[in-house]
Write a protein that holds these residues in place. Structure first.
Motif, mmCIF file in Angstrom:
data_model
loop_
_atom_site.group_PDB
_atom_site.id
_atom_site.type_symbol
_atom_site.label_atom_id
_atom_site.label_comp_id
_atom_site.label_asym_id
_atom_site.label_seq_id
_atom_site.Cartn_x
_atom_site.Cartn_y
_atom_site.Cartn_z
ATOM 1 N N SER A 5 0.804 -1.223 0.000
ATOM 2 C CA SER A 5 0.000 0.000 0.000
ATOM 3 C C SER A 5 0.839 1.275 0.000
ATOM 4 C CB SER A 5 -0.950 0.006 1.206
ATOM 5 O OG SER A 5 -0.221 -0.055 2.423
ATOM 6 N N SER A 6 2.119 1.184 0.367
ATOM 7 C CA SER A 6 2.972 2.373 0.379
ATOM 8 C C SER A 6 3.609 2.647 -0.980
ATOM 9 C CB SER A 6 4.078 2.225 1.432
ATOM 10 O OG SER A 6 4.917 1.122 1.133
ATOM 11 N N VAL A 7 3.356 1.760 -1.955
ATOM 12 C CA VAL A 7 3.906 1.914 -3.301
ATOM 13 C C VAL A 7 2.761 2.218 -4.260
ATOM 14 C CG1 VAL A 7 5.187 0.799 -5.166
ATOM 15 C CG2 VAL A 7 5.750 0.274 -2.783
ATOM 16 N N ARG A 8 2.975 3.176 -5.152
ATOM 17 C CA ARG A 8 1.929 3.489 -6.119
ATOM 18 C C ARG A 8 1.981 2.478 -7.259
ATOM 19 N NH1 ARG A 8 0.827 8.974 -9.716
ATOM 20 N NH2 ARG A 8 -1.153 8.271 -10.586
ATOM 21 N N ILE A 9 0.985 1.612 -7.301
ATOM 22 C CA ILE A 9 0.865 0.594 -8.339
ATOM 23 C C ILE A 9 -0.447 0.833 -9.075
ATOM 24 C CG2 ILE A 9 0.763 -1.877 -8.833
ATOM 25 C CD1 ILE A 9 2.133 -2.355 -6.118
ATOM 26 N N VAL A 10 -0.385 0.902 -10.388
ATOM 27 C CA VAL A 10 -1.574 1.120 -11.207
ATOM 28 C C VAL A 10 -1.819 -0.131 -12.042
ATOM 29 C CG1 VAL A 10 -2.647 2.524 -13.006
ATOM 30 C CG2 VAL A 10 -1.137 3.600 -11.312
ATOM 31 N N LEU A 11 -3.011 -0.710 -11.898
ATOM 32 C CA LEU A 11 -3.411 -1.872 -12.694
ATOM 33 C C LEU A 11 -4.188 -1.387 -13.912
ATOM 34 C CD1 LEU A 11 -4.718 -4.279 -9.875
ATOM 35 C CD2 LEU A 11 -2.365 -3.930 -10.673
ATOM 36 N N LEU A 12 -3.794 -1.875 -15.083
ATOM 37 C CA LEU A 12 -4.389 -1.427 -16.340
ATOM 38 C C LEU A 12 -5.056 -2.566 -17.084
ATOM 39 C CD1 LEU A 12 -1.746 0.889 -18.045
ATOM 40 C CD2 LEU A 12 -4.066 1.526 -17.439
ATOM 41 N N SER A 13 -6.197 -2.257 -17.692
ATOM 42 C CA SER A 13 -6.800 -3.151 -18.677
ATOM 43 C C SER A 13 -7.069 -2.329 -19.928
ATOM 44 C CB SER A 13 -8.106 -3.751 -18.147
ATOM 45 O OG SER A 13 -9.138 -2.778 -18.158
ATOM 46 N N ASP A 14 -7.732 -2.915 -20.912
ATOM 47 C CA ASP A 14 -8.100 -2.156 -22.104
ATOM 48 C C ASP A 14 -9.170 -1.116 -21.802
ATOM 49 O OD1 ASP A 14 -6.361 -3.657 -23.628
ATOM 50 O OD2 ASP A 14 -7.903 -5.070 -24.294
ATOM 51 N N ASP A 15 -9.907 -1.304 -20.700
ATOM 52 C CA ASP A 15 -11.084 -0.479 -20.435
ATOM 53 C C ASP A 15 -10.957 0.454 -19.245
ATOM 54 O OD1 ASP A 15 -12.754 -1.788 -22.483
ATOM 55 O OD2 ASP A 15 -12.552 -3.534 -21.182
ATOM 56 N N CYS A 16 -10.052 0.154 -18.297
ATOM 57 C CA CYS A 16 -10.006 0.958 -17.080
ATOM 58 C C CYS A 16 -8.660 0.810 -16.393
ATOM 59 C CB CYS A 16 -11.127 0.548 -16.119
ATOM 60 S SG CYS A 16 -10.890 -1.083 -15.361
ATOM 61 N N LEU A 17 -8.456 1.645 -15.376
ATOM 62 C CA LEU A 17 -7.318 1.485 -14.484
ATOM 63 C C LEU A 17 -7.826 1.443 -13.052
ATOM 64 C CD1 LEU A 17 -6.553 4.334 -12.837
ATOM 65 C CD2 LEU A 17 -5.708 4.990 -15.080
ATOM 66 N N ILE A 18 -7.020 0.831 -12.181
ATOM 67 C CA ILE A 18 -7.335 0.736 -10.759
ATOM 68 C C ILE A 18 -6.079 1.073 -9.973
ATOM 69 C CG2 ILE A 18 -7.941 -0.812 -8.849
ATOM 70 C CD1 ILE A 18 -9.571 -2.472 -10.757
ATOM 71 N N GLN A 19 -6.228 1.868 -8.920
ATOM 72 C CA GLN A 19 -5.129 2.079 -7.990
ATOM 73 C C GLN A 19 -5.690 2.247 -6.586
ATOM 74 O OE1 GLN A 19 -4.038 6.029 -9.948
ATOM 75 N NE2 GLN A 19 -3.436 6.419 -7.830
ATOM 76 N N LEU A 20 -4.836 2.010 -5.600
ATOM 77 C CA LEU A 20 -5.242 2.120 -4.206
ATOM 78 C C LEU A 20 -5.048 3.547 -3.722
ATOM 79 C CD1 LEU A 20 -6.147 0.282 -1.758
ATOM 80 C CD2 LEU A 20 -3.741 0.367 -1.058
#
Length: 219
Positions: free
Chosen positions: A123-138
């Motif tokens: 949680s202390s690291v900025r990680i962005v999850l990507l798909s073709d349709d959206c992104l998610i981050q905490l």
């Protein structure tokens, strides 16, 4: 391609298959072999149960390091890759580290949940999850967040999801349906199908939230 500017490029096990198979299709007017040479990973890491042997051999010949951690069945391939990145950048402040994970969403639901769990584990690291349709981050509860929207590629649909624990109080600005000291939980209210209305979104919450926003497909 942004990947070429990255300090380190990793494939999580079978992700190397997708890179090998799909990258040439993104550049159809170029020679597939040239594309594969240009966009090769620095490292392939995981339990190595998904990568095809011919793909592994191809990248090894190009100098890619292969790290087999099949002995560890308690963490996901993405978890293993994030650990590798942290070990690779020991002198870099975690707040300055950005990890972009392509292909993290879609496919098997349990894989998606495992990848989302990695956001919470680191949680202390900025990680962005990507798909073709959206992104998610905490969005960790330890910070008040300002999200600057790139409207040419992001939005308008978005959501805030209290997936780790219920939120007793969340407040936002910049959304069509802003939250004001609002409680959210599964089995109750969850802010899905919201709409971005301003170029800057602010979020304050007493629990970790997942921020998700749609991505516009390039024409």
């Amino acid at each position: 391609m942004e990947a070429r500017a990255a300090q380190l490029r990793l494939c999580a096990d079978g992700g190397a298959n997708r890179l090998y198979d799909e990258m040439p299709a993104l550049l159809p007017h170029e020679d597939p072999l040239d594309v594969r040479h240009r966009y090769k990973p620095d490292v392939i890491k995981g339990d190595m149960d998904s990568i095809r042997s011919e793909v592994q051999e191809f990248y090894i010949k190009l100098g890619t390091e292969v790290v087999d951690e099949s002995y560890d069945q308690d963490t996901t391939d993405l978890h293993k890759c994030v650990n590798f990145i942290l070990d690779y950048t020991p002198n870099l402040e975690k707040s300055n580290l950005r990890i972009l994970v392509s292909g993290a969403l879609g496919g098997r639901f349990d894989h998606e949940v495992g990848n989302i769990n990695v956001l919470h584990r680191f949680s202390s690291v900025r990680i962005v999850l990507l798909s073709d349709d959206c992104l998610i981050q905490l969005l960790p509860k330890t910070h008040h967040h300002e999200i600057h929207i790139q409207s040419s590629v992001e939005g308008p649909h978005c959501g805030l999801i209290p997936i780790g624990e219920p939120s007793a109080s969340t407040t936002t600005t910049g959304l069509q349906w802003d939250l004001t000291d609002t409680a959210m939980k599964f089995g109750g209210l969850v802010s899905t199908s919201n709409i971005v209305r301003e170029e800057k979104i602010t979020v304050r919450s007493d629990s970790d939230l997942l921020w998700t926003i749609s991505i516009r497909k390039l024409k």
